[in-house]
Design a protein around this motif. Structure first.
Motif, PDB file in Angstrom:
ATOM      1  N   HIS A  57       0.817  -1.215   0.000  1.00 14.90           N
ATOM      2  CA  HIS A  57       0.000   0.000   0.000  1.00 14.90           C
ATOM      3  C   HIS A  57       0.847   1.260   0.000  1.00 14.90           C
ATOM      4  O   HIS A  57       0.609   2.196  -0.764  1.00 14.90           O
ATOM      5  N   TYR A  60       2.883   1.757  -3.066  1.00 13.20           N
ATOM      6  CA  TYR A  60       2.049   2.279  -4.156  1.00 13.20           C
ATOM      7  C   TYR A  60       1.953   3.801  -4.090  1.00 13.20           C
ATOM      8  O   TYR A  60       1.988   4.484  -5.110  1.00 13.20           O
ATOM      9  N   GLU A  61       1.875   4.326  -2.870  1.00 13.88           N
ATOM     10  CA  GLU A  61       1.822   5.784  -2.724  1.00 13.88           C
ATOM     11  C   GLU A  61       3.084   6.436  -3.277  1.00 13.88           C
ATOM     12  O   GLU A  61       3.026   7.428  -4.005  1.00 13.88           O
ATOM     13  N   MET A  64       3.175   6.111  -7.035  1.00 11.73           N
ATOM     14  CA  MET A  64       2.306   7.049  -7.763  1.00 11.73           C
ATOM     15  C   MET A  64       2.954   8.427  -7.893  1.00 11.73           C
ATOM     16  O   MET A  64       2.797   9.113  -8.899  1.00 11.73           O
ATOM     17  N   SER A 209      -2.061 -10.367  -1.173  1.00  8.66           N
ATOM     18  CA  SER A 209      -3.438 -10.062  -1.518  1.00  8.66           C
ATOM     19  C   SER A 209      -3.569  -8.607  -2.000  1.00  8.66           C
ATOM     20  O   SER A 209      -4.290  -8.314  -2.941  1.00  8.66           O
ATOM     21  N   GLU A 210      -2.808  -7.712  -1.360  1.00 10.30           N
ATOM     22  CA  GLU A 210      -2.854  -6.315  -1.790  1.00 10.30           C
ATOM     23  C   GLU A 210      -2.306  -6.135  -3.203  1.00 10.30           C
ATOM     24  O   GLU A 210      -2.742  -5.272  -3.949  1.00 10.30           O
ATOM     25  N   ARG A 212      -2.492  -8.186  -5.652  1.00  7.20           N
ATOM     26  CA  ARG A 212      -3.115  -9.035  -6.684  1.00  7.20           C
ATOM     27  C   ARG A 212      -3.590  -8.260  -7.917  1.00  7.20           C
ATOM     28  O   ARG A 212      -3.503  -8.750  -9.041  1.00  7.20           O
ATOM     29  N   ASP A 213      -4.080  -7.022  -7.703  1.00  2.36           N
ATOM     30  CA  ASP A 213      -4.624  -6.309  -8.853  1.00  2.36           C
ATOM     31  C   ASP A 213      -3.568  -5.944  -9.889  1.00  2.36           C
ATOM     32  O   ASP A 213      -3.883  -5.735 -11.061  1.00  2.36           O
TER      33      ASP A 213
ATOM     34  N   GLY B  42      -8.252  -2.751 -10.933  1.00  8.52           N
ATOM     35  CA  GLY B  42      -7.348  -1.684 -10.512  1.00  8.52           C
ATOM     36  C   GLY B  42      -7.733  -0.368 -11.171  1.00  8.52           C
ATOM     37  O   GLY B  42      -8.896  -0.074 -11.376  1.00  8.52           O
ATOM     38  N   PHE B  70     -11.715  -5.493  -6.786  1.00  4.30           N
ATOM     39  CA  PHE B  70     -10.657  -5.260  -7.768  1.00  4.30           C
ATOM     40  C   PHE B  70      -9.962  -3.925  -7.540  1.00  4.30           C
ATOM     41  O   PHE B  70      -9.529  -3.245  -8.477  1.00  4.30           O
ATOM     42  N   GLN B  71      -9.913  -3.508  -6.287  1.00  2.00           N
ATOM     43  CA  GLN B  71      -9.240  -2.251  -5.951  1.00  2.00           C
ATOM     44  C   GLN B  71      -8.343  -2.525  -4.748  1.00  2.00           C
ATOM     45  O   GLN B  71      -8.368  -1.825  -3.755  1.00  2.00           O
ATOM     46  N   SER B  72      -7.544  -3.616  -4.859  1.00  2.00           N
ATOM     47  CA  SER B  72      -6.836  -4.126  -3.682  1.00  2.00           C
ATOM     48  C   SER B  72      -5.727  -3.216  -3.198  1.00  2.00           C
ATOM     49  O   SER B  72      -5.331  -3.277  -2.052  1.00  2.00           O
ATOM     50  N   LEU B  73      -5.212  -2.369  -4.062  1.00  2.00           N
ATOM     51  CA  LEU B  73      -4.064  -1.551  -3.664  1.00  2.00           C
ATOM     52  C   LEU B  73      -4.451  -0.180  -3.135  1.00  2.00           C
ATOM     53  O   LEU B  73      -3.608   0.609  -2.763  1.00  2.00           O
ATOM     54  N   GLY B  74      -5.760   0.079  -3.112  1.00  2.00           N
ATOM     55  CA  GLY B  74      -6.160   1.378  -2.611  1.00  2.00           C
ATOM     56  C   GLY B  74      -6.174   2.430  -3.705  1.00  2.00           C
ATOM     57  O   GLY B  74      -6.072   2.111  -4.891  1.00  2.00           O
ATOM     58  N   ALA B  76      -4.320   5.443  -4.135  1.00  2.00           N
ATOM     59  CA  ALA B  76      -3.266   6.461  -4.132  1.00  2.00           C
ATOM     60  C   ALA B  76      -3.283   7.285  -5.421  1.00  2.00           C
ATOM     61  O   ALA B  76      -2.820   8.430  -5.443  1.00  2.00           O
TER      62      ALA B  76
END
Lengths: 794, 206
Positions: A57, A60-61, A64, A209-210, A212-213, B42, B70-74, B76
């Motif tokens: 998580h 990812y920040e 981005m 799990s985080e 996976r997308d 995503g 399908f939005q597992s990463l949040g 950001a």
């Protein structure tokens, strides 16, 4: 010591700070067109992504932020090429970055510009990039890098109709590129679970799990490639994706990716490749939640089928039902330990599917229920509450689809599934069934259907073996029984023979209900039967006198038996009311002996069972009211019954109640439109008796409390006098009315009377009525004229 | 000197699953439409060059997954958005009612500096379905909601037939540009004159 999350926040903040600082310098370099510095600072900025200290998580920040900066760098590269800088040189130049991760990000960024410039075929650049990314084998960093590659190449794939479409076979190149990236990403993702100490397994699972997308998104990209038509999907995309899914042997990945495949590709594709997709299911790890996967597939296809009738032939053509049915069978077979919930969920989805796709094939629906029964058999009642819920959903589906219980009744396996539910749930299901009938106003028109329906709702009709209803909430019980009562009213057939059969059937079932239920279920049955009586009443008796035919007499015999069942409970008031209803119906059928019998029954109940004084009052008024409307009785019978009724009235406990019942009896001797039932003398006798009782009541009040009670009773009797006076009873004279008025006035003025505003108002309006009649003039006016009244002066 | 950072406008499209977010983006960017439902996983963006008052801008349009799983990463990627497009299906009351949640969620997660005036645009999509007969959310109702949220511009579109899509995105681009959602200005604490290399690498040298 900081805990993990605070630590992470610190690392993220440090990463962002480093990133911002370097991007500041990068921007300065961009603004002054300094390519060398731009590359240097962008590489330093990207170095922040080399961290291993962030959860996906947080990473990812950070990613981005870097991503946004890279868009500006990309624009700069484009400007550079417009200014004459060779893109090929740029592509070489960025590879001088010291660390591999920044180098690859920069390479992907320039690569994007490279493809746009069209100086090399898109497929070659893409192939180069996807190969180069192998350089990163750290799962998190690798997944994000490849996700970056996927994003920047997203609109540059050599898809058909795309400006990057090359000479030949280009869609394949696009697909090949995405598939390769997908495969590599899935490997990184799956491998992640084997890295790090075993004690951190749970944390790793969460992180995976985080992430996976990032992997699943490749499938989304594939689904968006226009050139992926059904053939290409069938021949290349699906087999390759499934191969990866099956071979990775990872529970999390398999479950997630199957879900993705089902969700991102169109329904038509699924239908045409059902064999392949379903064929993969048994090859997945045994721990994969295959029932959810299949349920989601069926749910999707059910929606598709429901969207338009035009698509249904597609389903038939590929024999979707048979394939899904087989697949489910195989999955259940392969997993003997599958919990009941799983089994029922699968069959429930399949049932919904077949109801949508084959609404005309009830046999399919029954087949599904039958298969479900086979799996449930031998396991006893279902105890898992989730599984129970699922069974309710399963059994509710046909009701919702057809809005008609008749259809569900045709499903032979329907009641068999019910048997596996626990007692409370069987009752819930029965209520659902009844609600469906009421909502749709379904008429149940044959005794066979009634029989089948009672089988379904037997949970409400009688106590199940070995269990009692003690635990059941009283209100819930009432609610349930009321719904059964409403249901009985929905049974109807025009043909009296069939209707009688229905009544017999209902009787048979409700008699088993026991003393708690009968008071709810007997009344609707009685009224159902009376409805039939009314229907026959207008018709001629069967001229052939056939014993087998349905006659009111026969129904009355049945009614007698039905009401008798209440005797043991005991609910004498209810039984009395029902007897009176029957008596009235018999009266309308001109059946004097029958009517007399019903009255007799009512009287017996009154004498023997009803001892509560309040109940007596209610009942005596019902008796008087009903008897007043009876015209079938000859003089003798009538005399007996009226005599009894007045006798009961005079024996009520409280004087005022006696008085009211007795003056009500006066109506028994004066029936409008029946000249032979007008006996003015006996009317007067009743009223005089009522007056005596009223007097006695006053005296008693005086003796007991020292003050006389209200004059209400006298005014009520005065109203009766006026009624019969107006109706022309010769026994009621002006003089008798006049003296009654005076009596009332005296009472009201006496010192010992407490003032009673209600009585005063009542008297005033009674006298206003007299005044009104006087003013009418004519015969009525003349009649009333002699009555004199002087209101009391306040 | 035109600032480089101002020529890129970031737009986020939000809304329930199946309301047509991907279709709207595809219709606007590629002039293409497919009737098939394909879930988005995503977040994914496409870009489009737009001209506005003689200047070229790159519109970066982010399409998002409507299904939460399908939005597992949040989210950001909300950061730095210049405009947020809220899409619902005029044939689904639930998708309309959820606009509130999407808007709130966006304001919380993106935390723009001036949430009161952050530009939203609302799109009621699928007006073509069944000739408008299956419609359940009236234009009046939708406009009332938009008015109550600070006069959000409202468009009714058909991504399938390309009705009003161009107009909606024109408005989106205009609002995104106007919003001038300045990125927080960054100034380094100290200005290194030397060659400062970041020596916080961690373990692995990749």
């Amino acid at each position: 010591m900081l805990d993990g999350t605070e630590d992470e926040e610190k690392f993220l903040a440090a990463g962002i700070a480093g990133l911002q600082q370097n991007s500041f310098y990068m921007h300065r370099a961009l603004d002054s067109n300094n390519l060398r510095d731009a590359l240097k600072y962008s590489a330093q900025m990207l170095s922040e992504l080399r961290t291993s200290k962030l959860s996906p998580h947080k990473y990812y920040e950070l990613y981005m932020r870097a991503f946004d900066q890279l868009r500006k760098l990309e624009m700069f590269f484009e400007e550079e090429t417009r200014r004459g800088c060779s893109i090929i040189d740029l592509y070489e130049l960025v590879q001088h970055a010291g660390n591999i991760l920044p180098r690859l990000y920069l390479l992907c960024t320039v690569g994007s510009v490279y493809i746009k410039s069209k100086e090399a075929p898109a497929k070659d650049v893409l192939k180069d990039l996807v190969e180069m990314c192998r350089g990163i084998q750290h799962p998190v960093r690798g997944l994000f890098l490849r996700s970056y590659l996927s994003q920047v190449s997203r609109d540059k794939l050599p898809d058909i109709g795309s400006e990057y479409e090359g000479d030949a076979d280009t869609v394949s190149d696009a697909v090949e590129f995405v598939l390769q990236n997908f495969t590599e990403m899935n490997k990184l993702w799956v491998r992640m679970q084997h890295q790090g100490p075993a004690r951190e397994k749970e944390k790793r699972e969460k992180e995976r799990s985080e992430l996976r997308d990032l992997v699943g998104k490749n499938l989304h990209v594939l689904s968006q490639i226009e050139g992926v038509d059904l053939d290409m999907y069938k021949d290349i995309v699906l087999p390759r994706v499934l191969e990866q899914v099956v071979n990775c042997k990872d529970e999390l990945a398999q479950f997630y990716l199957m879900d993705c495949i089902i969700q991102v590709f169109p329904d038509e594709y699924h239908l045409q490749t059902l064999d392949v997709l379903l064929g993969a299911c048994p090859q997945l790890q045994p721990s994969v939640d295959i029932k959810t996967v299949l349920s989601q597939l069926m749910e999707r296809l059910s929606h598709y089928a429901a969207s338009s009738a035009e698509v249904l032939p597609e389903f038939l053509q590929v024999e979707a039902f048979a394939k899904l049915s087989n697949a489910i069978g195989r999955v259940i077979e392969a997993q003997p330990d599958m919990p009941t919930l799983g089994v029922v969920t699968l069959y429930s989805s399949l049932l919904t599917f077949t109801l949508h796709v084959h609404p005309d094939r009830l046999d399919y629906a029954d087949q599904v229920l039958g298969a479900c029964v086979r799996k449930l058999s031998g396991k006893g009642k279902i105890e898992d509450s989730k599984a129970t819920k699922q069974v309710v959903a399963l059994l509710s589906a046909p009701l919702e689809k057809y809005n008609d219980i008749m259809t569900a009744l045709k499903l032979s396996n329907y009641p068999r599934v019910l048997e596996y539910l626990d007692v409370p749930t069987i009752r819930v299901m029965a209520t659902v069934i009844i609600q469906s009938i009421m909502k749709n106003g379904t008429r149940i028109s044959t005794s066979d259907k009634v029989e089948a329906l009672f089988e379904l709702i037997k949970g409400l009709i009688k106590d199940s073996d070995g269990t009692s209803n003690d635990k059941l909430d009283e209100d819930d019980f009432k609610e349930e029984q009321n719904s059964v009562a409403r249901l009985i009213q929905m049974f109807y057939n025009d043909d009296p023979e069939e209707m009688l059969k229905i009544i017999e059937t209902v009787r048979k079932h409700i008699l088993a209900g026991g003393p708690k239920r009968l008071p709810f279920t007997v009344p609707p049955l009685v009224f159902c039967s009376l409805k039939l009586v009314r229907q026959l009443q207008g018709q001629e008796e069967n001229p052939f006198g056939d014993d087998a035919s349905t006659t009111p007499k026969k129904i009355f015999q049945l009614l007698n038996q039905i009401i008798e069942t209440l005797s043991g409970i005991p609910v004498p008031e209810l039984a009395l009311q029902l007897y009176l209803q029957c008596a009235e119906a018999a009266n309308d059928c001109e059946l004097e002996p029958v009517a007399y019998e019903f009255f007799t029954q009512a009287y017996i109940l009154y004498e023997e069972e009803i001892s509560d004084s309040r109940a007596q009052i209610t009942c005596i008024h019902l008796i008087i009211g009903t008897l007043q409307r009876m015209h079938v009785f000859g003089v003798e019978n009538r005399d007996t019954l009226t005599h009894k009724a007045t006798g009961y009235s005079a024996k009520l406990l409280k004087k005022p109640d006696q008085c009211r019942a007795v003056y009500a009896c006066s109506h028994l001797f004066w029936v409008e439109d029946h000249d032979n039932m007008k006996d003015g003398e006996r009317v007067l006798l009743c009223l005089k008796r009522a007056l005596r009782i009223a007097n006695a009541a006053q005296q008693m009040a005086n003796a007991a409390r020292g003050s006389t009670g209200s004059v209400m009773l006298f005014i009520e009797i005065l109203n009766k006098y006026l009624y019969f006076f107006e109706k022309g009873n010769p026994q009621i004279t002006v003089a008798s009315i006049q003296s009654l008025i005076e009596l009332i006035m005296n009472e009201m003025q006496s010192d010992s009377t407490t003032s009673d505003p209600a009585a005063e108002a009542f008297l005033a309006s009674t006298m206003r009525y007299v005044q009104f009649q006087k003013q009418k003039g004519g015969a009525v006016g003349e009649k009333y004229e002699p009555i004199k009244y002087e209101p009391i002066k306040a | 000197m035109p600032s480089r950072r101002r020529t890129l406008l970031k737009v986020i499209i939000l809304g329930d699953s199946g309301v047509g977010k991907t279709s709207l983006m595809n219709q606007y960017v590629n002039k293409k439409f497919s009737n098939q439902y394909k879930a988005t996983i995503g977040a994914d963006f496409l870009t489009k060059e737009v001209q506005f008052e003689d200047r070229l801008f790159t519109l970066q349009i982010w399409d998002t997954a409507g299904q939460e799983r399908f939005q597992s990463l949040g989210v950001a990627f909300y950061r730095g958005a210049d405009c947020c497009v809220l899409v619902y299906d005029v044939n689904s009351m639930k998708s309309f009612e959820n606009l509130n949640n999407w808007r709130d969620e966006f304001l919380i997660q993106a935390s723009p500096s001036d949430p009161e005036n952050f530009p939203f645009v609302v799109i009621g999509n699928k007006i073509d379905i069944d000739g408008g007969n299956s419609r359940v959310v009236s234009e009046k109702k939708a406009r009332a909601w938009c008015a109550s949220k600070g006069n959000i511009p409202y468009f009714e579109t058909s991504a399938k037939e390309g009705v009003n899509v161009e107009e909606a995105f024109q408005c989106i681009a205009k609002d995104a540009l106007k919003s001038g959602e300045e990125e927080e200005l960054y100034l380094p604490d100290t200005i290194d004159v030397g060659n400062s290399s970041q020596q916080r690498s961690t373990g692995c040298e990749c």
